[in-house]
Design an enzyme around this catalytic site. Sequence first.
Site, PDB file in Angstrom:
ATOM      1  N   ASP A  67      85.019  86.508  53.890  1.00 37.66           N
ATOM      2  CA  ASP A  67      85.869  86.990  52.798  1.00 37.66           C
ATOM      3  C   ASP A  67      86.303  88.422  53.095  1.00 37.66           C
ATOM      4  O   ASP A  67      85.807  89.051  54.024  1.00 37.66           O
ATOM      5  CB  ASP A  67      85.131  86.894  51.452  1.00 37.66           C
ATOM      6  N   ASP A 136      75.764  86.448  40.329  1.00 34.43           N
ATOM      7  CA  ASP A 136      76.388  85.424  39.482  1.00 34.43           C
ATOM      8  C   ASP A 136      76.491  84.074  40.196  1.00 34.43           C
ATOM      9  O   ASP A 136      77.153  83.159  39.701  1.00 34.43           O
ATOM     10  CB  ASP A 136      77.779  85.885  39.028  1.00 34.43           C
ATOM     11  N   HIS A 138      77.852  83.527  43.214  1.00 34.47           N
ATOM     12  CA  HIS A 138      79.004  83.321  44.112  1.00 34.47           C
ATOM     13  C   HIS A 138      78.563  83.217  45.568  1.00 34.47           C
ATOM     14  O   HIS A 138      77.538  83.767  45.968  1.00 34.47           O
ATOM     15  CB  HIS A 138      80.083  84.398  43.930  1.00 34.47           C
ATOM     16  N   GLU A 143      83.970  83.178  42.896  1.00 31.72           N
ATOM     17  CA  GLU A 143      83.310  83.536  41.637  1.00 31.72           C
ATOM     18  C   GLU A 143      83.096  82.285  40.777  1.00 31.72           C
ATOM     19  O   GLU A 143      83.634  81.219  41.069  1.00 31.72           O
ATOM     20  CB  GLU A 143      84.170  84.568  40.896  1.00 31.72           C
TER      21      GLU A 143
HETATM   22  P1  PGA Z   1      74.411  91.540  48.701  1.00 35.64           P
HETATM   23  O1  PGA Z   1      75.740  90.721  48.344  1.00 35.64           O
HETATM   24  O2  PGA Z   1      73.845  90.886  49.903  1.00 35.64           O
HETATM   25  O3  PGA Z   1      74.869  92.931  48.993  1.00 35.64           O
HETATM   26  O4  PGA Z   1      73.521  91.427  47.511  1.00 35.64           O
HETATM   27  C1  PGA Z   1      75.667  89.332  48.313  1.00 35.64           C
HETATM   28  C2  PGA Z   1      76.987  88.733  47.878  1.00 35.64           C
HETATM   29  O5  PGA Z   1      77.672  89.315  47.026  1.00 35.64           O
HETATM   30  O6  PGA Z   1      77.333  87.660  48.388  1.00 35.64           O
END
Ligand code: PGA
Length: 260
Positions: A67, A136, A138, A143
């Site tokens: 992404d 959340d 994702h 999302e």
């Molecule tokens: P993080 O992000 O590893 O920094 O917690 C994970 C994500 O948003 O997929």
Amino acid sequence: MEVVIVPDAAAGGELIAEAIAALLARKPDALLGVATGSTPLPIYHALAARVKDGTLDVGGLRVCQLDEYAGLPAGHPESYRSVIAREVLEPLGLGLERFLGPDGTSADVPAACAAYEAALAGAGGVDLQILGIGTDGHIGFNEPCSSLASRTRIKTLTPQTREDNARFFASPDEVPHHVITQGIGTILEAGHLVLLATGAGKADAVQATVEGPLSALVPASALQLHPHATVVVDEAAAARLRLADYFRATYAAKPAWQGL
Ligand code: PGA
């Protein structure tokens, strides 16, 4: 879905690096899908250590992006292209010719998304996709309520994700609202999905992903549809799993030949 509970993030990184090394032994020009954020860093450190001590040859490895922020200027240090160059390509000694990613600077976002889908297909598809998970639920930047069949497209970040990612920017207002992300349908086409989650902040999302119903409300629950999905969690992220003891016993009894 296989769930592996490891003592800490470093152990998770080592375990996943081992799986990537095994993949490269089978397929030296494998296409590795990498994720950004803090969680996967131990994987990249473990890979870089192996390259440095000469036990891993990444001479044929190709890397692609999950992404990207939309609209950050080219070369912005927090664009995911820059982050991957810094955290993955440079430590592994790989040049940009080994890298595929969507163009987050394009004025024509739908065209950039279609071009990235075509590039992934043209490269023969992703062999192993590393995933993190948002608080959340994702995966990538899909999302909650993303279509489970979605392809690479623009998404709008939730306020929670913008807040979670604000630590990388000088001020919370600088976190872009829009992103380009591989869709859930795109992600599900990878040969092997490996999700790493560490820390208590991920425990609810991990429980919903592994044990909850398949639901667009928890995009990571789409891993339940994949024939080869591995979820690696530390003790804190595993804290809410009802089947934790079963997962521990299964992994302890796993045939040595099986790998991840
Ligand atoms: P993080 O992000 O590893 O920094 O917690 C994970 C994500 O948003 O997929």
